[in-house]
Design an enzyme around this catalytic site. Sequence first.
Site, PDB file in Angstrom:
ATOM      1  N   ASN A 129       2.296  -1.618   9.241  1.00 15.53           N
ATOM      2  CA  ASN A 129       4.100  -0.330   8.833  1.00 15.53           C
ATOM      3  C   ASN A 129       4.490  -0.528   9.904  1.00 15.53           C
ATOM      4  O   ASN A 129       5.920  -0.436  10.177  1.00 15.53           O
ATOM      5  CB  ASN A 129       3.244   0.541   8.360  1.00 15.53           C
ATOM      6  N   GLU A 135      -3.380   3.614   1.613  1.00 18.28           N
ATOM      7  CA  GLU A 135      -3.586   2.145   1.263  1.00 18.28           C
ATOM      8  C   GLU A 135      -5.276   1.721   0.779  1.00 18.28           C
ATOM      9  O   GLU A 135      -5.436   0.579   1.110  1.00 18.28           O
ATOM     10  CB  GLU A 135      -3.566   1.071   2.932  1.00 18.28           C
ATOM     11  N   HIS A 146       7.951   0.435   6.284  1.00 17.60           N
ATOM     12  CA  HIS A 146       7.198   1.220   5.096  1.00 17.60           C
ATOM     13  C   HIS A 146       8.016   0.344   3.681  1.00 17.60           C
ATOM     14  O   HIS A 146       7.106   0.169   3.094  1.00 17.60           O
ATOM     15  CB  HIS A 146       7.885   2.419   5.425  1.00 17.60           C
TER      16      HIS A 146
END
Length: 315
Positions: free
Chosen positions: A195, A231, A200
């Site tokens: 990220n 995640e 993102h």
Amino acid sequence: MTGSSMRILLVDDVQLDRMQLAIRLKQLGHMVEAVSSGQEALDIYSDFDPELVLLDISMPGMNGFELSQKLRQRYTEWIPFIFLSGHEEPSMIAKAIDAGGDDYLIKPVDKLVLNSKLIAMQRIAFMRRELKKTTAELAKVNEVLKQQVDEDGLTNLYNRRFIDSTLSEAITWHGRHNLPLSLIMLDVDNFKAYNDNYGHIEGDKCLISIGQMAKDLFCRSGEYVGRYGGEEFVILLTNTDSDSASSHAQRIHHGLESLAIAHNYNCNVGHVTVSQGVLTIIPTGKETIDELYTRTDEALYRAKSSGRNCFKLVT
């Protein structure tokens, strides 16, 4: 068929009466299926799906009363039935209503009376159609709402709430039948670094791709893929032993290799990988979902401690 016309099933064993009435009904714009016996009416009823049934009382083999009762028992959706008879006695009319009829016409049928009855039935048919349309629309809305309740908004996988509920039911069922149950938790390795370096939006795309890959791998009955949070993903495999669960974990590993999502900040691997915790048990039926999650998460932690991009099994 126009909005004011109806599908009318006409049942009368007298050919002349049947033909004359069928012609009159068709002239008024209705779709008519005319049959000569109760058995023929039973045979055709479902496919024709009538909105009005006109049935003679006096028929050989199966009279109108018997046919009405059979139709009412077999088909729960209400359709108006109008009996046809040459008898004018109040007792006969009362018997027709008791047999499931909604109205009564005396033969020979007066044209003016018939037209009036049909206008009333058309109103009922229109309301039924509108009700069925509204019911169908509500069913679609409810299905969409159910999906929204059960699905993760980003990945379209099952959400945590659904997986929790399904797992709880599976514990009880597998405990009752003494069958193995497996749970796989997978966590994207070094996802924060992904990220931070790719953004993102790309992170979301990565999660969507992993979720779709898992969904493609586990699409059989009794296999449930969900997003656990962030995640992390969870896969519930019913009636699955430890050997099969380990094979499934290998399939996930190879699936990630095939996706080949670039991740240059993932411990020199060069692509996105996941760590997996695998639990297989034959539950007693008394375990809680938190107990199973805790044990699976411990296996996941061991996989991460062992260098990531691998799985650890506990039984």
